[in-house]
Design a protein around this motif. Structure first.
Motif, short mmCIF file in Angstrom:
data_model
loop_
_atom_site.label_atom_id
_atom_site.label_comp_id
_atom_site.label_asym_id
_atom_site.label_seq_id
_atom_site.Cartn_x
_atom_site.Cartn_y
_atom_site.Cartn_z
N THR A 214 -20.33 15.80 -9.45
CA THR A 214 -19.96 17.12 -9.98
C THR A 214 -18.55 17.52 -9.58
OG1 THR A 214 -20.80 18.29 -8.04
CG2 THR A 214 -22.39 17.78 -9.78
N MET A 215 -17.65 16.57 -9.44
CA MET A 215 -16.36 16.80 -8.81
C MET A 215 -15.54 17.92 -9.43
SD MET A 215 -13.21 14.11 -8.13
CE MET A 215 -14.31 12.80 -7.62
N VAL A 216 -15.04 18.83 -8.55
CA VAL A 216 -14.06 19.84 -8.91
C VAL A 216 -12.87 19.65 -7.97
CG1 VAL A 216 -15.66 21.53 -9.86
CG2 VAL A 216 -15.23 21.51 -7.41
N ALA A 217 -11.68 20.10 -8.40
CA ALA A 217 -10.48 19.85 -7.59
C ALA A 217 -9.57 21.06 -7.60
CB ALA A 217 -9.72 18.64 -8.12
N PRO B 177 0.83 -1.21 0.00
CA PRO B 177 0.00 0.00 0.00
C PRO B 177 0.86 1.26 0.00
CG PRO B 177 0.05 -1.00 2.18
CD PRO B 177 0.72 -1.97 1.25
N GLN B 178 0.30 2.33 -0.56
CA GLN B 178 1.00 3.60 -0.66
C GLN B 178 0.25 4.68 0.13
OE1 GLN B 178 4.04 3.97 -2.29
NE2 GLN B 178 3.84 1.72 -2.43
N PRO B 179 0.96 5.69 0.65
CA PRO B 179 0.28 6.78 1.35
C PRO B 179 -0.74 7.47 0.43
CG PRO B 179 2.66 6.90 1.68
CD PRO B 179 2.42 5.85 0.63
N ILE B 180 -1.74 8.07 1.03
CA ILE B 180 -2.81 8.73 0.26
C ILE B 180 -2.39 10.15 -0.05
CG2 ILE B 180 -5.22 9.46 0.30
CD1 ILE B 180 -5.74 7.10 2.24
N THR B 181 -2.02 10.38 -1.30
CA THR B 181 -1.61 11.70 -1.75
C THR B 181 -2.38 12.06 -3.02
OG1 THR B 181 0.19 10.77 -3.08
CG2 THR B 181 0.73 11.41 -0.80
N GLY B 182 -2.28 13.31 -3.44
CA GLY B 182 -2.97 13.75 -4.64
C GLY B 182 -3.75 15.04 -4.40
N ARG B 183 -4.60 15.39 -5.32
CA ARG B 183 -5.38 16.61 -5.20
C ARG B 183 -6.56 16.42 -4.24
NH1 ARG B 183 -6.92 17.84 -11.24
NH2 ARG B 183 -7.50 19.93 -10.50
N VAL B 184 -7.12 17.52 -3.80
CA VAL B 184 -8.32 17.50 -2.97
C VAL B 184 -9.43 18.21 -3.72
CG1 VAL B 184 -7.06 17.38 -0.80
CG2 VAL B 184 -7.60 19.62 -1.80
N GLY B 185 -10.68 17.95 -3.34
CA GLY B 185 -11.76 18.54 -4.11
C GLY B 185 -13.08 18.57 -3.37
N LEU B 186 -14.14 18.84 -4.14
CA LEU B 186 -15.51 18.89 -3.64
C LEU B 186 -16.43 18.29 -4.69
CD1 LEU B 186 -15.46 22.57 -2.32
CD2 LEU B 186 -15.43 20.50 -0.89
N SER B 187 -17.58 17.76 -4.28
CA SER B 187 -18.52 17.21 -5.23
C SER B 187 -19.90 17.13 -4.59
CB SER B 187 -18.06 15.83 -5.71
OG SER B 187 -18.86 15.36 -6.79
N THR B 188 -20.90 16.83 -5.44
CA THR B 188 -22.26 16.57 -4.98
C THR B 188 -22.87 15.51 -5.87
OG1 THR B 188 -23.16 18.30 -6.42
CG2 THR B 188 -22.64 18.94 -4.15
N TRP B 189 -24.03 14.97 -5.44
CA TRP B 189 -24.74 13.95 -6.21
C TRP B 189 -26.23 14.24 -6.09
CZ3 TRP B 189 -21.98 9.64 -8.37
CH2 TRP B 189 -22.78 8.72 -9.05
N ARG B 190 -26.82 14.71 -7.16
CA ARG B 190 -28.23 15.10 -7.18
C ARG B 190 -28.57 16.02 -6.00
NH1 ARG B 190 -29.26 9.55 -7.99
NH2 ARG B 190 -30.48 9.48 -6.06
N ALA C 10 -15.02 15.85 -13.07
CA ALA C 10 -16.09 15.07 -13.71
C ALA C 10 -16.77 15.83 -14.84
CB ALA C 10 -17.13 14.66 -12.67
N GLY C 11 -16.65 17.17 -14.86
CA GLY C 11 -17.23 17.94 -15.95
C GLY C 11 -18.73 18.09 -15.89
N ARG C 12 -19.31 17.99 -14.68
CA ARG C 12 -20.75 18.13 -14.54
C ARG C 12 -21.05 19.19 -13.48
NH1 ARG C 12 -19.45 12.73 -13.94
NH2 ARG C 12 -19.84 11.40 -15.75
N GLY C 13 -22.31 19.60 -13.43
CA GLY C 13 -22.73 20.52 -12.38
C GLY C 13 -22.56 21.97 -12.76
N ASN C 14 -22.99 22.83 -11.85
CA ASN C 14 -22.96 24.28 -12.06
C ASN C 14 -22.32 24.92 -10.84
OD1 ASN C 14 -23.44 26.85 -12.96
ND2 ASN C 14 -25.61 26.87 -12.39
N TRP C 15 -20.99 25.09 -10.91
CA TRP C 15 -20.20 25.61 -9.79
C TRP C 15 -19.93 27.10 -9.97
CZ3 TRP C 15 -18.86 22.95 -5.44
CH2 TRP C 15 -18.95 21.55 -5.48
N ASP D 57 -26.89 22.65 -9.38
CA ASP D 57 -27.65 21.73 -10.23
C ASP D 57 -28.07 20.51 -9.39
OD1 ASP D 57 -28.67 19.97 -12.09
OD2 ASP D 57 -27.05 20.24 -13.54
N VAL D 58 -29.38 20.39 -9.09
CA VAL D 58 -29.85 19.30 -8.23
C VAL D 58 -30.03 17.98 -8.99
CG1 VAL D 58 -30.97 20.82 -6.58
CG2 VAL D 58 -32.25 19.96 -8.55
#
Length: 842
Positions: free
Chosen positions: A638-641, A573-586, A616-621, A632-633
């Motif tokens: 709707t992931m952005v990072a 296993p590897q440490p958890i690294t990378g970008r952080v973000g926000l998202s919603t689902w309906r 993800a390229g969805r939603g209205n941020w 957008d409900v």
């Protein structure tokens, strides 16, 4: 006498005309050099195996049940109508309704000069809508996918229910869309104004997958038509199922057939059809709706978004199971809904009616032809009982208290009347978590016969969990793994499943039955991926997992022979690294005060949201008032990072989150590598009923759950959310309290094996999975067991990224004869391969 020359001297004498060795080689050093060069080459050391499989041939492992592997049929992906059920006419009884699907009407699938009517002239109370033509007219059906599929010289049986207030000659024709004939038309005369069934046969003169069925009327009065049907005469064993699809299932040699579905069973209204209630739609699947003459079976809304005719009903499921030599396993609703609905009945009378329905079902399957429901079975064509031995109650319920209380009532009633029936419970919708643990504890305490587990996970999960059942209680309830699959359709997914299946077999004393799911998918109508068998209206093909399942299901054996493996290459296993973000689902939500800090207080990502981009390229941020809001409900994922890539292994994420509208809650992604590789904290998911940590590995569709628990989010309330990452360990904090934690530290093992014995064939079956990118040189030590020097080897091998499709099936089994076998032998198993060696025991 001189001694005879050595081999070296002889060669030199022949080459040099018997010249003296000393004369040829002037120095002792030169002579020594020749001797070294001419000596036989030293033996090259055998390469060290990557793995060693050691078989304890003198020990007996667990016996393997004949029902170890089976199939799970659910009417999802148009698996029944337009699929396994051979009917070629779509919406044959004009019963499609907007309640089934907002795009539906009574004329979905039809082109006609008539209109649909629901009045007192209806065929019956369960088949209410019919087509009315006044004067000359016609109606044309385009079937499923691209059209009605026909094959030259094949016969097709046509039938129709009709009535007319004056003589109405009908012409039945099969054509292409341009009118080109595909069969010689037939004539039918409707003479009565009472409903009657008329029938005839069409024989195709050409092959086409884009046919049209047309019924034309030359009468002058009012003609009423219903139940327009066209079925190939050549169906599987003459029982009305599409032959190529049924044959693919039969080729698996399944030990059981689970039916009629999962979410299909435990969703919708649990009330039965009642004429006084104006024919309720979207009721749960109830077996009594699906038996008897097909024209009396009501259509119903399907949980998966379309209509089901019930032409494929409980009688047909039992018949199909018998035809392929499999045990039938029906699933009945427990009156606790699941699949995101999460409701339980509070009507004792309704519960009792469903319990009685289950007892009636057992009588339908097993009762004598003189019994009430056994008589109906006999009238349908099967006087002999079907031999039902198992019934499952419920499917993936997420309300453990309500579900288990109902389950016990079902079980007690079934056991009181039919004590030999195995009654199967379940453990909820996940492979772990609060609901899973709760239901397993209840099942153990109650002495349940068998518990149905379901899970869909990433390939890595399957490679990391081969030993899942090693620690299960041997004296507790047995496991029925009713639904499982690796979440994609590539050969890499099949390899991971194969590695996992070796663990199922090794634990055959605990895992008594298992079935991949779902079974079928119509390529033009897909609600779920992956799937085992794909089809359109005239072709079908097996996925790479179909080929894998077939290899295991047709080479099971009857007993495990204990074995172990040493050596190998594991992925740490590897440490958890990378970008952080926000998202919603309906859901619409606002996020503010976002920050990522290192453990020394260094700010790694600030709360300005500058440079954030869609993943993800969805939603209205939009950034408003210092908050990042998604409005957008309807949008899912709707992931952005943030722009910054977190390379630190220890860091903290904090954010304030407010739900403003919608169905669910919050998604806080972290460890984002790309659009298909990330973690997220899911709060208020599954229609605001459950929370989880989900991990996507290579595909957003391939998510596994690392942690689950019941959870809801209140609209308008602001939550303080914090995520603490420490290498592979993560702690989740909501409003100052620890919500949960996990450690993603599992080791990935790409090599797996199991050995079974087939006593009937007198063979040992060595099954080896190498899911790694490197060949695996493997020593196999059979513990002194004598086997024939030649054996039969079947291999599935290929690029892990390959898929089997309609146009090409690159992953197919190759069987050959292998030599050089013995009680110990060495073989190199190719990268990305599954190998089955069948060895004759001497």
């Amino acid at each position: 006498m001189d001694p005879p020359p050595t081999r070296l001297e002889g060669e030199c004498l022949r080459e040099q005309g018997r010249k003296s060795l000393v004369a040829r080689f002037r120095t002792v050093g030169a002579l020594i050099a020749l001797l070294v060069a001419a000596a036989p080459p030293a033996a090259v050391a055998a390469p060290t195996p990557d793995y060693t499989i050691t078989v304890n041939s003198s020990a007996n492992g667990p016996a393997i049940d004949d029902k170890m592997y089976g199939v799970f049929f659910e009417d999802i992906n148009y698996a029944a109508d337009g699929g396994l059920y051979a009917e070629l006419v779509r919406n044959r009884s004009f019963e499609f309704q907007a309640a089934d699907n907002r795009a539906y009407t009574g004329l979905t699938g039809w082109t006609t000069t008539g209109t649909t009517v629901n009045d007192d002239f209806r065929l019956n109370e369960r088949n209410r809508t019919y087509l009315q033509l006044t004067g000359p007219g016609s109606v044309t059906n385009a079937g499923y996918n691209s059209g009605v599929a026909v094959t030259r010289n094949a016969a097709y049986d046509f039938s129709i229910w009709a009535r007319s207030d004056s003589a109405s000659p009908l012409t039945i024709s099969l054509t292409r869309a341009d009118g080109t004939a595909l069969a010689t038309p037939i004539k039918i005369n409707v003479k009565s104004n009472t409903w009657s069934r008329y029938a005839g046969s069409l024989r195709a003169t050409s092959t086409s997958d884009a046919g049209r069925l047309t019924v034309s009327s030359g009468g002058s009065g009012t003609l009423r038509l219903d139940m327009v049907s066209l079925i190939p005469r050549d169906t599987y064993k003459g029982h009305g199922l599409r032959k190529d699809l049924a044959e693919k299932v039969a080729a698996l040699r399944p030990g059981f057939v689970r039916f009629p579905g999962g979410c299909l069973v435990n969703t919708g209204s649990h009330y039965a059809y009642d004429a006084a209630s104006n024919f309720p739609r979207a009721r749960s699947y109830q077996w009594k709706d699906t038996v008897g003459p097909v024209e009396t079976r009501p259509a119903n809304a399907n949980f998966w978004g379309y209509n089901q005719s019930y032409g494929l009903g409980y009688y047909e499921y039992f018949q199909f199971s018998e035809d392929i030599g499999a045990a039938p396993l029906p699933v009945v609703p427990a009156l606790v809904t699941g699949c995101g609905q999460n409701r339980a009945t509070d009507d004792p009378a309704l519960l009792q009616r469903h319990i009685q329905d289950t007892l009636d079902l057992i009588e339908f399957a097993n009762g004598p032809a003189t019994s009430t429901w056994g008589k109906l079975r006999a009238q349908m064509g099967h006087p002999k009982p079907f031999g039902l031995t198992m019934v499952a109650v419920g499917n993936e319920e997420n309300l453990p208290e309500e579900y288990f209380a109902n389950f016990l009532k079902f079980r007690d009633a079934i056991k009181a009347k039919y004590p030999a029936i195995t009654v199967i419970s379940n453990s909820g919708p996940d492979d772990m978590g609060v609901t899973f643990d709760n239901l397993w504890a209840k099942n153990r305490a109650a002495g349940t016969d068998m518990v149905d587990e379901h899970y869909y996970n990433s390939p890595n999960w399957f490679l990391q969990n081969n030993e899942r059942y090693d620690a299960y209680d041997r004296s507790g309830p047995k496991v029925f793994l009713g639904e499982y699959a690796s979440q994609d359709a590539k050969f890499s997914n099949s390899l991971a499943e194969a590695a996992y299946m070796t663990g199922l077999e090794r634990n055959a004393d605990v895992v008594k039955m298992a079935s991949y799911a779902p079974l079928f998918a119509n390529i033009d109508n897909v609600q779920w991926r992956p799937d085992l068998i794909w089809f359109d209206n005239d072709e079908s093909w097996g996925s790479t997992s179909y080929q894998m399942q077939k290899l295991f299901m047709t080479n099971v054996g009857d007993r495990v022979v204990p074995s172990s493996v040493t050596g190998g290459r594991v992925v740490q296993p590897q440490p958890i690294t990378g970008r952080v973000g926000l998202s919603t689902w309906r859901t619409a939500a606002r996020y503010s005060d976002f920050q990522v800090t290192a453990t020394d207080g260094t700010v790694l990502v600030d709360g300005t949201f500058d440079g954030w981009t869609p993943v993800a390229g969805r939603g209205n941020w939009a950034v408003t008032g210092g908050a990042y809001a998604q409005t957008d409900v309807a949008a899912e994922n709707t992931m952005v990072a943030a722009a910054t890539n977190i390379t630190a292994t220890d860091y903290d994420i904090s954010v304030k989150a407010t739900k403003t509208a919608g169905d669910e809650g919050f998604l806080i992604p972290f460890g984002i590598k790309d659009s298909g590789t990330w973690y997220w904290w899911n709060l208020g998911g599954w229609n605001n009923t459950q929370g989880a940590i989900e991990k996507a590995t290579g595909s957003a569709a391939a998510k596994e759950q690392l942690l689950t628990r019941p959870d809801t989010v209140t609209t308008g309330q602001t939550y303080d959310l914090r995520i603490q990452v420490r290498g592979t360990k993560v702690t989740l904090i909501r409003d100052g309290e620890v919500w949960g934690s996990f450690d993603d530290n599992a080791v990935t093992e790409p090599f797996a094996q199991v050995v079974t014995r087939d006593a009937r064939a007198g063979e040992l079956i060595v099954k080896v999975v190498n899911a790694s990118a490197e060949p695996a040189l493997t020593k196999v030590d059979l513990g002194g067991l004598r086997v024939a020097p030649t054996g039969r080897m079947t291999v599935l091998v290929g690029d892990p990224g390959e898929q089997n499709t309609r146009s090409a099936e690159p992953i197919l089994p190759v069987t050959s004869t292998v030599r050089g076998l013995g009680s110990t032998f060495t073989r190199e198993f190719p990268a990305g391969s599954v190998t089955f060696l069948r060895l004759e025991i001497r």
